[in-house]
Motif scaffolding. Structure first.
Motif, PDB file in Angstrom:
ATOM      1  N   UNK A  99       0.824  -1.218   0.000  1.00  0.00           N
ATOM      2  CA  UNK A  99       0.000   0.000   0.000  1.00  0.00           C
ATOM      3  C   UNK A  99       0.852   1.259   0.000  1.00  0.00           C
ATOM      4  N   UNK A 100       1.910   1.261   0.805  1.00  0.00           N
ATOM      5  CA  UNK A 100       2.768   2.439   0.878  1.00  0.00           C
ATOM      6  C   UNK A 100       3.458   2.690  -0.463  1.00  0.00           C
ATOM      7  N   UNK A 101       3.994   1.643  -1.062  1.00  0.00           N
ATOM      8  CA  UNK A 101       4.678   1.793  -2.336  1.00  0.00           C
ATOM      9  C   UNK A 101       3.701   2.213  -3.442  1.00  0.00           C
ATOM     10  N   UNK A 102       2.521   1.595  -3.450  1.00  0.00           N
ATOM     11  CA  UNK A 102       1.538   1.935  -4.469  1.00  0.00           C
ATOM     12  C   UNK A 102       1.007   3.348  -4.271  1.00  0.00           C
ATOM     13  N   UNK A 103       0.847   3.755  -3.008  1.00  0.00           N
ATOM     14  CA  UNK A 103       0.382   5.110  -2.723  1.00  0.00           C
ATOM     15  C   UNK A 103       1.385   6.138  -3.239  1.00  0.00           C
ATOM     16  N   UNK A 104       2.663   5.857  -3.032  1.00  0.00           N
ATOM     17  CA  UNK A 104       3.697   6.794  -3.475  1.00  0.00           C
ATOM     18  C   UNK A 104       3.642   6.986  -4.983  1.00  0.00           C
ATOM     19  N   UNK A 110       4.822   1.905 -15.534  1.00  0.00           N
ATOM     20  CA  UNK A 110       6.134   2.455 -15.877  1.00  0.00           C
ATOM     21  C   UNK A 110       6.882   2.964 -14.651  1.00  0.00           C
ATOM     22  N   UNK A 111       6.310   2.762 -13.485  1.00  0.00           N
ATOM     23  CA  UNK A 111       6.923   3.269 -12.256  1.00  0.00           C
ATOM     24  C   UNK A 111       7.475   2.111 -11.422  1.00  0.00           C
ATOM     25  N   UNK A 112       8.800   2.049 -11.221  1.00  0.00           N
ATOM     26  CA  UNK A 112       9.410   0.946 -10.463  1.00  0.00           C
ATOM     27  C   UNK A 112       8.856   0.818  -9.042  1.00  0.00           C
ATOM     28  N   UNK A 113       8.548   1.934  -8.402  1.00  0.00           N
ATOM     29  CA  UNK A 113       8.020   1.883  -7.040  1.00  0.00           C
ATOM     30  C   UNK A 113       6.690   1.139  -7.023  1.00  0.00           C
ATOM     31  N   UNK A 114       5.846   1.421  -8.013  1.00  0.00           N
ATOM     32  CA  UNK A 114       4.544   0.743  -8.083  1.00  0.00           C
ATOM     33  C   UNK A 114       4.728  -0.744  -8.352  1.00  0.00           C
ATOM     34  N   UNK A 115       5.664  -1.093  -9.213  1.00  0.00           N
ATOM     35  CA  UNK A 115       5.934  -2.503  -9.498  1.00  0.00           C
ATOM     36  C   UNK A 115       6.433  -3.223  -8.249  1.00  0.00           C
ATOM     37  N   UNK A 116       7.212  -2.511  -7.426  1.00  0.00           N
ATOM     38  CA  UNK A 116       7.640  -3.090  -6.158  1.00  0.00           C
ATOM     39  C   UNK A 116       6.449  -3.359  -5.251  1.00  0.00           C
ATOM     40  N   UNK A 117       5.479  -2.452  -5.274  1.00  0.00           N
ATOM     41  CA  UNK A 117       4.260  -2.664  -4.504  1.00  0.00           C
ATOM     42  C   UNK A 117       3.478  -3.866  -4.999  1.00  0.00           C
ATOM     43  N   UNK A 118       3.440  -4.057  -6.312  1.00  0.00           N
ATOM     44  CA  UNK A 118       2.747  -5.208  -6.880  1.00  0.00           C
ATOM     45  C   UNK A 118       3.451  -6.508  -6.473  1.00  0.00           C
TER      46      UNK A 118
END
Length: 294
Positions: free
Chosen positions: A18-23, A44-52
């Motif tokens: 949630x934190x990574x996806x929120x960012x 296209x956002x590595x942070x979001x992919x980390x959240x996934x």
């Protein structure tokens, strides 16, 4: 004990996700709300992919937890996801120490959850759902989702985040019920898992709930969406456990401490939601003109 352990691991993994996806979602264009363009942008956002990636870990842990314990025990434990999410978010976005008020609120959530589980003492239940029970459950869930999504589309800001967070909670609760029913088919062999409709419905609901959650995270702060997601998921999942899996909770005078315990949890959630820890976690405190200390 195995189910409790993996339920805790699920909450921790989901909180991190949630934190990574929120960012990532907080910086997405507002005009992409409720459109698949939002997901294309986030991919296209590595942070979001980390959240996934953390969401996938959470799904595996959740499957193990549901396969080894009652849904009415496993899902309420996910309420610890809220304080974990906010603490992790505070460390990531603020990088400072937390006030005593924050720690008291976190303790309230943890103690309230423990008291609720002790008072309710969920037990028993069937490993699978009778085929005749699913149509009624799916119809009721569908109507609930129509209402919450409809409200979410009409309002904006934190109100939209809260409504969509509740819709996502309902979707994830149904996903958990479908997953538990699907896992029960493993008793008939691995092939039985893929010949039943439940596993495919689990995947579909999971993707749909993820889409709704991304819009909830984009619409407002975690203070608006995360309490609705965490508490809503726990309560709706418990209702599924009782109605679909015939799990039992203590009744009679035991309802009094259960209600009081949930009140303690709610007070903790409200305390966390009102703290600077949950306010605009995707933003840099120095850019917002507020102190970083929380």
């Amino acid at each position: 004990m195995i189910s409790i352990l993996f339920a805790v691991l699920t909450a921790v993994s989901n909180g991190t996700a949630s934190v990574l996806q929120r960012r990532a979602a907080a910086t997405a264009p507002e005009e992409d709300a409720m459109r698949f363009q939002l997901l294309r942008d986030l991919l296209r956002r590595p942070v979001w992919l980390g959240g996934i990636a953390m969401s996938i870990v959470a799904a595996v842990c959740q499957a193990v937890a549901l396969a080894t314990g009652p849904i009415a025990i496993v899902q309420p434990i996910f309420m610890i996801e809220l304080p974990f999410t906010l603490v992790l978010g505070g460390l990531l976005f603020h990088g400072s120490r937390f006030s005593r008020h924050v720690w008291l609120a976190i303790a309230a959530v943890a103690v309230g959850l423990a008291l609720f589980l002790m008072a309710a003492a969920p037990s028993g239940g069937n490993a699978s759902v009778s085929s005749g029970s699913w149509p009624v459950a799916l119809l009721a869930t569908g109507l609930f989702l129509v209402v919450t999504l409809g409200i979410g589309l009409k309002v904006h800001g934190n109100a939209r985040a809260a409504a969509l967070g509740l819709a996502a909670a309902c979707g994830y609760a149904l996903t958990a019920a479908l997953m538990k029913d699907a896992m029960a088919r493993l008793d008939h062999g691995a092939g039985a898992l893929f010949t039943g409709w439940q596993i495919y419905a689990t995947a579909a609901m999971g993707v749909g709930s993820l889409f709704v959650l991304q819009n909830a995270l984009q619409a407002g702060s975690l203070a608006a969406s995360q309490p609705m997601l965490s508490i809503g998921d726990a309560l709706i999942s418990t209702s599924y456990g009782v109605t679909l899996f015939a799990e039992t909770l203590r009744t009679g005078w035991w309802l009094v401490p259960q209600v009081l315990a949930m009140g303690v949890v709610l007070a903790g959630c409200i305390g966390l939601s009102r703290s600077p820890l949950a306010d605009g976690m995707a933003e840099n405190p120095s850019e917002r003109g507020v102190p970083a200390a929380v």
